[in-house]
Design an enzyme around this catalytic site. Structure first.
Site, PDB file in Angstrom:
ATOM      1  N   ASP A   1      -0.151  11.055  14.912  1.00 16.56           N
ATOM      2  CA  ASP A   1       0.170  12.467  15.128  1.00 16.56           C
ATOM      3  C   ASP A   1      -0.618  13.065  16.285  1.00 16.56           C
ATOM      4  O   ASP A   1      -1.841  12.909  16.369  1.00 16.56           O
ATOM      5  CB  ASP A   1      -0.151  13.295  13.867  1.00 16.56           C
ATOM      6  CG  ASP A   1       0.753  12.961  12.683  1.00 16.56           C
ATOM      7  OD1 ASP A   1       1.707  12.181  12.860  1.00 16.56           O
ATOM      8  OD2 ASP A   1       0.514  13.515  11.590  1.00 16.56           O
TER       9      ASP A   1
ATOM     10  N   GLY B   1       5.709   2.045   7.695  1.00 20.29           N
ATOM     11  CA  GLY B   1       5.670   3.123   8.676  1.00 20.29           C
ATOM     12  C   GLY B   1       4.249   3.568   8.952  1.00 20.29           C
ATOM     13  O   GLY B   1       3.355   3.410   8.115  1.00 20.29           O
TER      14      GLY B   1
ATOM     15  N   ILE C   1       3.951  13.236   0.128  1.00 23.25           N
ATOM     16  CA  ILE C   1       3.584  12.471  -1.067  1.00 23.25           C
ATOM     17  C   ILE C   1       2.089  12.174  -0.974  1.00 23.25           C
ATOM     18  O   ILE C   1       1.574  11.907   0.123  1.00 23.25           O
ATOM     19  CB  ILE C   1       4.384  11.129  -1.108  1.00 23.25           C
ATOM     20  CG1 ILE C   1       5.911  11.379  -0.951  1.00 23.25           C
ATOM     21  CG2 ILE C   1       4.083  10.338  -2.376  1.00 23.25           C
ATOM     22  CD1 ILE C   1       6.545  12.270  -1.991  1.00 23.25           C
TER      23      ILE C   1
ATOM     24  N   THR D   1       1.790   6.673  11.278  1.00 25.61           N
ATOM     25  CA  THR D   1       1.772   7.924  12.044  1.00 25.61           C
ATOM     26  C   THR D   1       0.758   7.790  13.179  1.00 25.61           C
ATOM     27  O   THR D   1      -0.235   7.063  13.054  1.00 25.61           O
ATOM     28  CB  THR D   1       1.350   9.135  11.180  1.00 25.61           C
ATOM     29  OG1 THR D   1       0.088   8.845  10.571  1.00 25.61           O
ATOM     30  CG2 THR D   1       2.369   9.462  10.115  1.00 25.61           C
TER      31      THR D   1
ATOM     32  N   ILE E   1       3.251   4.296  -0.574  1.00 22.44           N
ATOM     33  CA  ILE E   1       4.529   4.410  -1.280  1.00 22.44           C
ATOM     34  C   ILE E   1       5.101   3.020  -1.551  1.00 22.44           C
ATOM     35  O   ILE E   1       5.658   2.759  -2.619  1.00 22.44           O
ATOM     36  CB  ILE E   1       5.520   5.282  -0.458  1.00 22.44           C
ATOM     37  CG1 ILE E   1       5.059   6.747  -0.438  1.00 22.44           C
ATOM     38  CG2 ILE E   1       6.924   5.182  -1.030  1.00 22.44           C
ATOM     39  CD1 ILE E   1       5.917   7.670   0.424  1.00 22.44           C
TER      40      ILE E   1
ATOM     41  N   TYR F   1       7.105  10.389  15.313  1.00 27.71           N
ATOM     42  CA  TYR F   1       7.444  10.035  13.922  1.00 27.71           C
ATOM     43  C   TYR F   1       8.797  10.638  13.522  1.00 27.71           C
ATOM     44  O   TYR F   1       9.646   9.969  12.933  1.00 27.71           O
ATOM     45  CB  TYR F   1       6.321  10.556  13.029  1.00 27.71           C
ATOM     46  CG  TYR F   1       6.414  10.215  11.565  1.00 27.71           C
ATOM     47  CD1 TYR F   1       5.891   9.019  11.078  1.00 27.71           C
ATOM     48  CD2 TYR F   1       6.984  11.101  10.651  1.00 27.71           C
ATOM     49  CE1 TYR F   1       5.938   8.712   9.726  1.00 27.71           C
ATOM     50  CE2 TYR F   1       7.040  10.802   9.293  1.00 27.71           C
ATOM     51  CZ  TYR F   1       6.509   9.612   8.841  1.00 27.71           C
ATOM     52  OH  TYR F   1       6.560   9.307   7.502  1.00 27.71           O
TER      53      TYR F   1
ATOM     54  N   GLY G   1       3.318  18.075  15.839  1.00 24.25           N
ATOM     55  CA  GLY G   1       2.459  16.895  15.963  1.00 24.25           C
ATOM     56  C   GLY G   1       3.155  15.586  15.660  1.00 24.25           C
ATOM     57  O   GLY G   1       2.524  14.533  15.643  1.00 24.25           O
ATOM     58  N   GLN G   2       4.467  15.632  15.399  1.00 22.93           N
ATOM     59  CA  GLN G   2       5.145  14.396  14.980  1.00 22.93           C
ATOM     60  C   GLN G   2       6.429  14.125  15.768  1.00 22.93           C
ATOM     61  O   GLN G   2       7.420  13.661  15.193  1.00 22.93           O
ATOM     62  CB  GLN G   2       5.462  14.466  13.486  1.00 22.93           C
ATOM     63  CG  GLN G   2       4.232  14.317  12.604  1.00 22.93           C
ATOM     64  CD  GLN G   2       4.577  13.778  11.240  1.00 22.93           C
ATOM     65  OE1 GLN G   2       5.397  14.345  10.539  1.00 22.93           O
ATOM     66  NE2 GLN G   2       3.976  12.666  10.855  1.00 22.93           N
TER      67      GLN G   2
ATOM     68  N   ARG H   1       0.848  -1.204   0.000  1.00 29.74           N
ATOM     69  CA  ARG H   1       0.000   0.000   0.000  1.00 29.74           C
ATOM     70  C   ARG H   1       0.880   1.249   0.000  1.00 29.74           C
ATOM     71  O   ARG H   1       2.059   1.203   0.326  1.00 29.74           O
ATOM     72  CB  ARG H   1      -0.944   0.003   1.197  1.00 29.74           C
ATOM     73  CG  ARG H   1      -0.257   0.349   2.515  1.00 29.74           C
ATOM     74  CD  ARG H   1      -0.967  -0.211   3.712  1.00 29.74           C
ATOM     75  NE  ARG H   1      -2.165   0.568   4.040  1.00 29.74           N
ATOM     76  CZ  ARG H   1      -3.016   0.205   4.998  1.00 29.74           C
ATOM     77  NH1 ARG H   1      -2.833  -0.895   5.672  1.00 29.74           N
ATOM     78  NH2 ARG H   1      -4.044   0.941   5.293  1.00 29.74           N
TER      79      ARG H   1
HETATM   80  N1  CAA Z   1       2.527  24.340  10.125  1.00 25.83           N
HETATM   81  C1  CAA Z   1       2.309  25.375  10.957  1.00 25.83           C
HETATM   82  N2  CAA Z   1       1.498  25.320  12.009  1.00 25.83           N
HETATM   83  C2  CAA Z   1       0.853  24.169  12.241  1.00 25.83           C
HETATM   84  C3  CAA Z   1       1.038  23.030  11.415  1.00 25.83           C
HETATM   85  C4  CAA Z   1       1.907  23.181  10.322  1.00 25.83           C
HETATM   86  N3  CAA Z   1       2.164  22.155   9.486  1.00 25.83           N
HETATM   87  N4  CAA Z   1       0.298  22.038  11.911  1.00 25.83           N
HETATM   88  C5  CAA Z   1      -0.335  22.513  12.992  1.00 25.83           C
HETATM   89  N5  CAA Z   1      -0.019  23.811  13.189  1.00 25.83           N
HETATM   90  C6  CAA Z   1      -0.476  24.688  14.264  1.00 25.83           C
HETATM   91  C7  CAA Z   1      -1.970  24.969  14.224  1.00 25.83           C
HETATM   92  O1  CAA Z   1      -2.290  26.035  13.372  1.00 25.83           O
HETATM   93  C8  CAA Z   1      -2.244  25.303  15.652  1.00 25.83           C
HETATM   94  O2  CAA Z   1      -1.755  26.608  15.951  1.00 25.83           O
HETATM   95  P1  CAA Z   1      -2.551  27.585  16.938  1.00 25.83           P
HETATM   96  O3  CAA Z   1      -2.619  26.845  18.250  1.00 25.83           O
HETATM   97  O4  CAA Z   1      -1.695  28.796  16.956  1.00 25.83           O
HETATM   98  O5  CAA Z   1      -3.884  27.760  16.291  1.00 25.83           O
HETATM   99  C9  CAA Z   1      -1.339  24.349  16.421  1.00 25.83           C
HETATM  100  O6  CAA Z   1      -0.279  24.001  15.509  1.00 25.83           O
HETATM  101  C10 CAA Z   1      -2.069  23.108  16.861  1.00 25.83           C
HETATM  102  O7  CAA Z   1      -2.663  22.496  15.711  1.00 25.83           O
HETATM  103  P2  CAA Z   1      -4.188  22.045  15.661  1.00 25.83           P
HETATM  104  O8  CAA Z   1      -5.112  23.151  16.050  1.00 25.83           O
HETATM  105  O9  CAA Z   1      -4.417  21.385  14.337  1.00 25.83           O
HETATM  106  O10 CAA Z   1      -4.214  21.024  16.884  1.00 25.83           O
HETATM  107  P3  CAA Z   1      -4.814  19.593  16.903  1.00 25.83           P
HETATM  108  O11 CAA Z   1      -4.483  19.044  18.254  1.00 25.83           O
HETATM  109  O12 CAA Z   1      -6.238  19.585  16.459  1.00 25.83           O
HETATM  110  O13 CAA Z   1      -4.004  18.772  15.793  1.00 25.83           O
HETATM  111  C11 CAA Z   1      -2.098  17.888  14.711  1.00 25.83           C
HETATM  112  C12 CAA Z   1      -2.612  18.712  15.884  1.00 25.83           C
HETATM  113  C13 CAA Z   1      -2.617  16.452  14.822  1.00 25.83           C
HETATM  114  C14 CAA Z   1      -0.603  17.877  14.821  1.00 25.83           C
HETATM  115  C15 CAA Z   1      -2.589  18.474  13.378  1.00 25.83           C
HETATM  116  O14 CAA Z   1      -2.239  19.838  13.330  1.00 25.83           O
HETATM  117  C16 CAA Z   1      -1.938  17.801  12.194  1.00 25.83           C
HETATM  118  O15 CAA Z   1      -2.407  16.768  11.743  1.00 25.83           O
HETATM  119  N6  CAA Z   1      -0.843  18.371  11.639  1.00 25.83           N
HETATM  120  C17 CAA Z   1      -0.147  17.809  10.532  1.00 25.83           C
HETATM  121  C18 CAA Z   1       0.940  16.917  10.997  1.00 25.83           C
HETATM  122  C19 CAA Z   1       1.684  16.388   9.785  1.00 25.83           C
HETATM  123  O16 CAA Z   1       2.243  17.124   8.998  1.00 25.83           O
HETATM  124  N7  CAA Z   1       1.684  15.051   9.621  1.00 25.83           N
HETATM  125  C20 CAA Z   1       2.311  14.450   8.495  1.00 25.83           C
HETATM  126  C21 CAA Z   1       1.538  13.223   8.102  1.00 25.83           C
HETATM  127  S1  CAA Z   1       2.167  12.552   6.560  1.00 25.83           S
HETATM  128  C22 CAA Z   1       3.653  11.932   6.952  1.00 25.83           C
HETATM  129  O17 CAA Z   1       4.057  11.851   8.080  1.00 25.83           O
HETATM  130  C23 CAA Z   1       4.498  11.487   5.809  1.00 25.83           C
HETATM  131  C24 CAA Z   1       5.786  12.189   5.764  1.00 25.83           C
HETATM  132  O18 CAA Z   1       6.822  11.571   6.016  1.00 25.83           O
HETATM  133  C25 CAA Z   1       5.831  13.588   5.394  1.00 25.83           C
END
Ligand code: CAA
Length: 240
Positions: free
Chosen positions: A89, A85, A181, A87, A14, A148, A144-145, A12
């Protein structure tokens, strides 16, 4: 003789693209999976690539899984792609210990398990290609990571150490650090967060699975013999 390639999480996301690309390039591919039986079956029906079920975070399960692959494909592993892998988060102040441990054992212990169990036969035959899938977020961190990013950064240190240990044995050990991705994993990110991430990618889009698969093929190639201990970023120019 065809080379044997094992792709963890190879049915599944990548991993699916990596397995297909290696298969099309003439490798004998074994695609590992754990959960997602239906997805794996569909992948097998579509591609004809054999699928093998085991939990990569469990050493004994890896031992059994690799033995099964070697028996089925009639040889030892030439190319190992540690792709599996997950997540879990969340901001650290809300992260529970289970989500920390689950991500570390699935994303990092798995790399130890699989390498530990395949490196002896690679050393014996003086050839091997190990390709560990890290992440841009292992290089730069991400909100949030913490779990990870720690696992993916751990993969980078592991890769460099094993590359040094294996240099005299014809085995190269490299990492690929994909950016964002388009997969189920990134689809799960909230729309507003996704848009913010996209805005930070100079190419202005998420990458395609095939773009990661292409880099794996490059590193797996026998002619890539002078590249080891590298971390290849494939991320649309994302700022580090
Ligand atoms: N850039 C800047 N600010 C961010 C951000 C980002 N990428 N992600 C979250 N924030 C900020 C939000 O705006 C918020 O700020 P304020 O408190 O000032 O409003 C704060 O961080 C908290 O975020 P949430 O309100 O969304 O809080 P939450 O508890 O509901 O969710 C979270 C937190 C689960 C981390 C959610 O923000 C999220 O899913 N973020 C994305 C995390 C991410 O990039 N994961 C990658 C998945 S794919 C992967 O991992 C593959 C890979 O290798 C790249």
């Amino acid at each position: 003789m065809k080379k044997i390639a094992v792709v963890t999480g190879g049915a599944r996301g990548i991993g699916n693209g990596i397995s297909r690309a290696l298969h099309e390039a003439g490798y004998l591919v074994a695609a590992n999976y754990h959960s997602g039986v239906e997805t794996a079956k569909k992948f097998h029906e579509e591609t004809g690539i054999p699928i093998f079920c085991w939990d990569v975070s469990n050493y004994e399960a890896c031992e059994r899984g690799i033995a099964e692959v070697c028996e089925a494909l009639g040889g030892t592993v030439d190319v190992l792609v540690n792709n599996a892998g997950i997540t879990r988060d969340s901001m650290l102040h809300r992260m529970n210990p289970e989500d920390w441990t689950k991500v570390i054992v699935t994303n990092l212990n798995s790399v130890f398990n699989m390498c530990r169990l395949t490196i002896p036969s690679m050393r014996d035959k003086n050839f091997g290609r190990i390709i560990n899938i890290s992440s841009v977020n292992g290089l730069k961190g991400q909100i949030g990571q913490s779990n990870y990013s720690a696992a993916k950064a751990g993969i980078l240190g592991f890769t460099k150490s094993l590359a040094l240990e294996s240099a005299s044995k014809g085995i190269t050990v490299n990492a690929i650090a994909p950016g964002y991705i388009s997969t189920d994993m990134t689809d799960a990110i909230k729309e507003d967060v996704k848009e913010r991430i996209k805005a930070g990618i100079p190419l202005g889009r998420f990458g395609k699975i095939e773009e990661i698969a292409h880099s794996v093929l490059f590193l797996a190639d026998e002619k890539s013999s002078f590249i080891t201990g590298a971390a290849l970023s494939v991320n649309g120019g994302q700022y580090l």
